[in-house]
Design an enzyme around this catalytic site. Structure first.
Site, PDB file in Angstrom:
ATOM      1  N   GLN A 201       0.880  -1.171   0.000  1.00  0.00           N
ATOM      2  CA  GLN A 201       0.000   0.000   0.000  1.00  0.00           C
ATOM      3  C   GLN A 201       0.909   1.210   0.000  1.00  0.00           C
ATOM      4  O   GLN A 201       2.043   1.119   0.447  1.00  0.00           O
ATOM      5  CB  GLN A 201      -0.837  -0.013   1.277  1.00  0.00           C
ATOM      6  CG  GLN A 201      -2.030   0.899   1.265  1.00  0.00           C
ATOM      7  CD  GLN A 201      -3.242   0.179   0.750  1.00  0.00           C
ATOM      8  OE1 GLN A 201      -3.671  -0.788   1.330  1.00  0.00           O
ATOM      9  NE2 GLN A 201      -3.757   0.631  -0.372  1.00  0.00           N
TER      10      GLN A 201
ATOM     11  N   THR B 212      -1.897  -3.372   6.803  1.00  0.00           N
ATOM     12  CA  THR B 212      -1.592  -4.802   6.731  1.00  0.00           C
ATOM     13  C   THR B 212      -2.064  -5.344   5.382  1.00  0.00           C
ATOM     14  O   THR B 212      -2.392  -6.503   5.238  1.00  0.00           O
ATOM     15  CB  THR B 212      -2.223  -5.505   7.951  1.00  0.00           C
ATOM     16  OG1 THR B 212      -1.791  -4.810   9.124  1.00  0.00           O
ATOM     17  CG2 THR B 212      -1.778  -6.953   8.101  1.00  0.00           C
ATOM     18  N   HIS B 213      -2.121  -4.450   4.391  1.00  0.00           N
ATOM     19  CA  HIS B 213      -2.621  -4.814   3.070  1.00  0.00           C
ATOM     20  C   HIS B 213      -1.463  -5.212   2.163  1.00  0.00           C
ATOM     21  O   HIS B 213      -1.006  -4.438   1.333  1.00  0.00           O
ATOM     22  CB  HIS B 213      -3.411  -3.651   2.479  1.00  0.00           C
ATOM     23  CG  HIS B 213      -4.484  -3.157   3.399  1.00  0.00           C
ATOM     24  ND1 HIS B 213      -4.963  -1.871   3.383  1.00  0.00           N
ATOM     25  CD2 HIS B 213      -5.154  -3.789   4.386  1.00  0.00           C
ATOM     26  CE1 HIS B 213      -5.900  -1.737   4.315  1.00  0.00           C
ATOM     27  NE2 HIS B 213      -6.033  -2.884   4.938  1.00  0.00           N
ATOM     28  N   LEU B 214      -0.992  -6.431   2.357  1.00  0.00           N
ATOM     29  CA  LEU B 214       0.115  -6.972   1.571  1.00  0.00           C
ATOM     30  C   LEU B 214      -0.461  -7.838   0.465  1.00  0.00           C
ATOM     31  O   LEU B 214      -1.444  -8.549   0.679  1.00  0.00           O
ATOM     32  CB  LEU B 214       1.031  -7.794   2.479  1.00  0.00           C
ATOM     33  CG  LEU B 214       1.628  -6.975   3.630  1.00  0.00           C
ATOM     34  CD1 LEU B 214       2.012  -7.878   4.788  1.00  0.00           C
ATOM     35  CD2 LEU B 214       2.840  -6.213   3.151  1.00  0.00           C
TER      36      LEU B 214
END
Lengths: 595, 243
Positions: free
Chosen positions: A350, A521-523
């Site tokens: 992100q 935590t947007h992997l």
């Protein structure tokens, strides 16, 4: 030797959103399903009991619910020339652990996807020409369209009990002037619940965004605006804006989670079994390497067990799916030198910028302790390709919003820029500004590049002796230009609020990926979906190209990062994949797409 | 669970408090046995909590003097009210030292270590919080003794502030522990001790929350979401203490 357990038709590795959705769909299809979750059993009681859960130190600061990095973490380096170091303390991202996974302690922003982002490379090539995409940027199409996914977005929202304001339903505009998003794709039905109330911060953002000519809308939120019963018969109560959302188990039964919205239905299902504290070490393959025979795992006592199964679903967190594929020999590992291989390819993240506005005490009371994780007001004027990128020379877009999820004083009481970090001046600023500030984010999409990738670390190991996953990752020129553009656009909104102070957090040219301060935590990526086995690890149904009875749902399938939060697309893709298993794969087990 | 469970009086109190009555109901003034059982300090505006008789378990007498003196400068008592010392931050830190956190139990601590890594690589030291305090306090006291002939706790407030600034900037060169790392640990734990729920030993009489008007464990704001006004109710803690 591992003890061999009785065979199951389906074994699911991980019990977060994707594991729970797959378990529900596949037990409905009449299959015997076992889910193996490495962490502990968790549920609203006792993990979200009031008032014990209202404890910032235990949850936000000591990070009780997140992955236990003392056992297993990742290593990180900025380039192939560096030695990767372990992420010793949780910082920049906060993956989950235990039953429900990150779905138990997420915020609840529940978007669909901008259709353009599903065919990003094709779209940019068509509108701006092939040369517009910089060398080394490896963005590609998902291989599935919004029209194909729409029924699954629709159903997932009904399962999650999502609150929001539709713009158009079946081509009919219904949300103009009511908080709908004019850039949102068409829907087959309305949100199951109307939008939540808006906080003072969100109201200020809404007014200011309109003043500068943008088009504000209500964030779609998987926090309930009223009581709700979902299609599985699971019940939710109305969110009361308690302010302990992200990082906490919802004590009000208001934030959608696998534990609240799916598990109660699965518990009624004799074909389903959930084993917690079951740490999967690898997927076992037969002698051909083309078919999985099950998985090997450690139970809470450290006993090694083999669970045979006909179908293996990798439903762990994004990077754990990739790691399990690498540890198991599923798919060819990616090599950044040659650009060949697929597992570990297109690791993306992100690209955030944040602006805080500080008001005089007589100006506004934003009361930031009030909050709901999915709630807020956003603009999409600069998201996806909603504006002409031509003059700006970067790929990617960004929604911008106030998303007041609840901030508490240890971590959340920011002071205006230039304030000392301690002493009476610090204290005075805390007293003067804690309840008179708001924070807004440009939640930027992030692109994939040839040399941002995942593989196994040669040095560091987990508590069980297996190699840690290694991230090779840094920001690129495109990312910095995009986020600086977005911060400048968002600053206009902040200025229109006429605050006393503004602080801008944005990446600088030459700056490196910082593993210590939280972003999201947007992997994404590492086991991406696509139409060509040379450039994707799984096909458009999330089925491994190489091992046909392994399916890999999750953001690991995204070829690049979205502007929106990923959970909505993760859920829709999982339903789409489950439906393909039910309707096509079970009749004729084998590759669903011919390579 | 907090280390306080071993204290009989508090264990007894916690047992009596095991009730599902929401704290909000107590705070609204509804009479109940639990509300009477809860500690209800007579707090006057701006007054400091009563003297605390906590005996440290981890810190030595010399270390305890340092911690008390340092937190009193980091968040001082002033005309806005009590500071970190009055809030019980030293007790909080001492109790934290008895948790897995202080032994690095929440962190990945396998080597090899690269302590000189760039800051953007995050924490890379092999030192855990217990080490930072044990080595850091001794190193600061040695350093101030060299500079001023006195340990930190014996310095005048202005000299203490100057010493803390030198630690913060890294200008102080300590023997055995990086000054900035030690300072960051001390400041973080001091803030935690000022703002945590009193369950953990700090924020006594909710002085931290009262300073900023944070309502603590109320956690129910359905009626205040849309109002651009000061939140009117005082804070409550998990145990039902009221500010």
């Amino acid at each position: 030797m591992a003890k061999v357990l009785p065979s199951k038709q389906v074994v699911i590795v991980g019990f977060g959103w994707t594991g729970a959705i797959m378990a529900k769909e596949l037990t409905e299809a009449g299959l015997d399903v076992v889910a193996l979750e490495r962490g502990s059993y968790r549920d609203t009681y006792p993990d979200g009991s009031y008032p014990q859960v209202i404890d910032e130190l235990t949850y936000s600061i000591r990070k009780k619910l997140f992955v236990d990095v003392s056992k297993e973490t990742v290593t990180i380096r900025h380039s192939v020339n560096d030695v990767a170091l372990p992420n010793r303390q949780l910082g920049v991202f906060l993956p989950g652990d235990g039953v429900g996974g990150a779905g138990l302690h997420w915020s609840g922003v529940h978007f669909r996807v901008d259709p353009v982002e599903l065919r990003l490379r094709s779209h940019y090539e068509e509108r701006y020409g092939k040369k517009f995409i910089p060398d080394g940027m490896t963005i590609q199409d998902f291989g599935v369209s919004y029209a194909e996914l729409e029924p699954y977005f629709d159903f997932a929202e009904k399962v999650f009990g999502t609150s929001g304001t539709a713009w158009s339903i079946k081509g009919q505009v219904v949300g103009d002037g009511k908080g709908g998003n004019p850039y949102a794709p068409d829907r087959s039905s309305d949100f199951p619940l109307p939008a939540q109330k808006n906080t003072v911060s969100a109201q200020l953002f809404e007014k200011a965004a309109r003043e500068v000519g943008y088009h504000p809308y209500n964030l779609p939120s998987a926090n309930t605006s009223g009581p709700y019963t979902n299609p599985y018969g699971c019940q939710m109560g109305p969110c009361n804006f308690c302010g302990y959302c992200s990082g906490y188990v919802c004590y009000m039964y208001s934030k959608a989670s696998p534990n609240l919205n799916i598990l109660p239905a699965l518990k009624q299902e004799p074909r389903f079994e959930l084993r917690s504290q079951a740490h999967v070490l690898k997927v076992n393959l037969d002698s051909t390497g083309k078919k999985a025979t099950g998985v090997t795992y450690l139970d809470a006592q450290g006993q090694e067990l083999e669970q045979p199964a006909d179908i293996v679903i990798l439903a762990a967190f994004q990077f754990n799916n990739v790691r399990l594929m690498l540890l198991s020999g599923i798919g060819q590992p990616y090599d950044p030198k040659t650009g060949k291989g697929v597992v570990g390819r297109n690791f993306a993240y992100q690209n955030m910028a944040t602006i805080k506005a500080f008001f005089r005490q007589d100006q506004h009371h934003t009361n930031p302790f009030i909050g709901a994780g999915g709630n807020g007001v956003a603009v999409d004027d600069f998201n996806a390709d909603n504006f002409d990128h031509g003059p700006h020379g970067f790929v990617g877009g960004s929604p911008m919003w106030v998303n007041q999820a609840g901030t508490r004083p240890i971590a959340g009481a920011a002071n205006p820029p230039g304030t000392p970090q301690w002493g009476s001046a610090w204290k005075k600023a805390q007293a003067g500004y804690y309840n008179h500030q708001l924070s807004m984010d440009a939640h930027g999409a992030h692109q994939s590049y040839r040399d941002n990738y995942l593989d196994l670390d040669p040095t560091y190991r987990d508590a069980y002796g297996q190699p840690l996953l290694r991230m090779t990752f840094d920001w690129k020129d495109n990312d910095i230009r995009m986020t600086r553009f977005m911060a400048a656009k968002m600053k206009k909104i902040a200025e229109a609020m006429n605050p006393e102070h503004i602080s801008v957090s944005v990446k600088d040219f030459g700056g490196h990926f910082n593993t210590a301060s939280y972003q999201t935590t947007h992997l994404n990526g590492g086991a991406i979906m696509g139409t060509d086995p040379k450039t994707s690890a799984v096909n458009r149904y999330l089925q491994s190209w190489d091992v046909h009875n392994v399916f890999v749902p999750g953001a690991s399938a995204f070829p690049q990062g979205l502007g929106y939060n990923p959970t909505g697309l993760v859920a829709a893709l999982t339903y789409w994949s489950a439906r393909a298993i039910r309707e096509q794969y079970l009749k004729n087990p084998g590759p669903l797409v011919q390579a | 669970m907090s280390a306080d469970d071993s204290v009989p009086a508090r264990r007894d109190f916690l047992r009596k408090s095991l009730s599902l009555i929401p704290v909000v109901a107590l705070a609204s003034g509804a009479p109940s046995g639990l509300a009477l059982a809860a500690p209800t300090p007579e707090s006057k505006p701006g007054s400091s909590p009563r003297a605390d008789h906590y005996q440290p378990v981890f810190f030595t007498a010399e270390e305890w003097a340092f911690v008390q003196a340092a937190v009193a400068r980091l968040i001082p008592e002033d005309d806005l009210g009590p500071g970190a010392l009055e809030a019980g931050a030293p007790e909080f830190i001492d109790r934290q030292m008895q948790t897995p956190y202080a032994r690095g139990g929440l962190w990945y601590m396998q080597g090899p270590f690269a302590a000189d890594a760039a800051p953007e690589m995050g924490y890379q030291s092999r030192l855990v919080p217990q080490d930072l305090y044990r080595l850091g306090i001794a190193a600061v006291d040695r350093w101030t003794r060299q500079q001023h002939g006195k340990v930190f706790a014996e310095l005048a407030p202005a000299a203490q502030d100057a010493a803390l600034k030198a630690l913060e900037s890294g200008d102080a060169s300590l023997d055995g522990v990086p000054a900035k790392l030690f300072f960051a640990q001390l400041l973080q734990n001091t803030r935690e001790g000022f703002y945590c729920d009193p369950l953990h030993g700090g924020n006594k009489e909710l002085v931290g929350w009262k300073l900023v008007n944070f309502p603590g464990a109320r956690a129910d704001f359905m009626d205040w979401v849309e109002r651009d006004e000061r939140y009117p109710l005082p804070p409550v803690s998990i145990r039902g203490e009221r500010g």
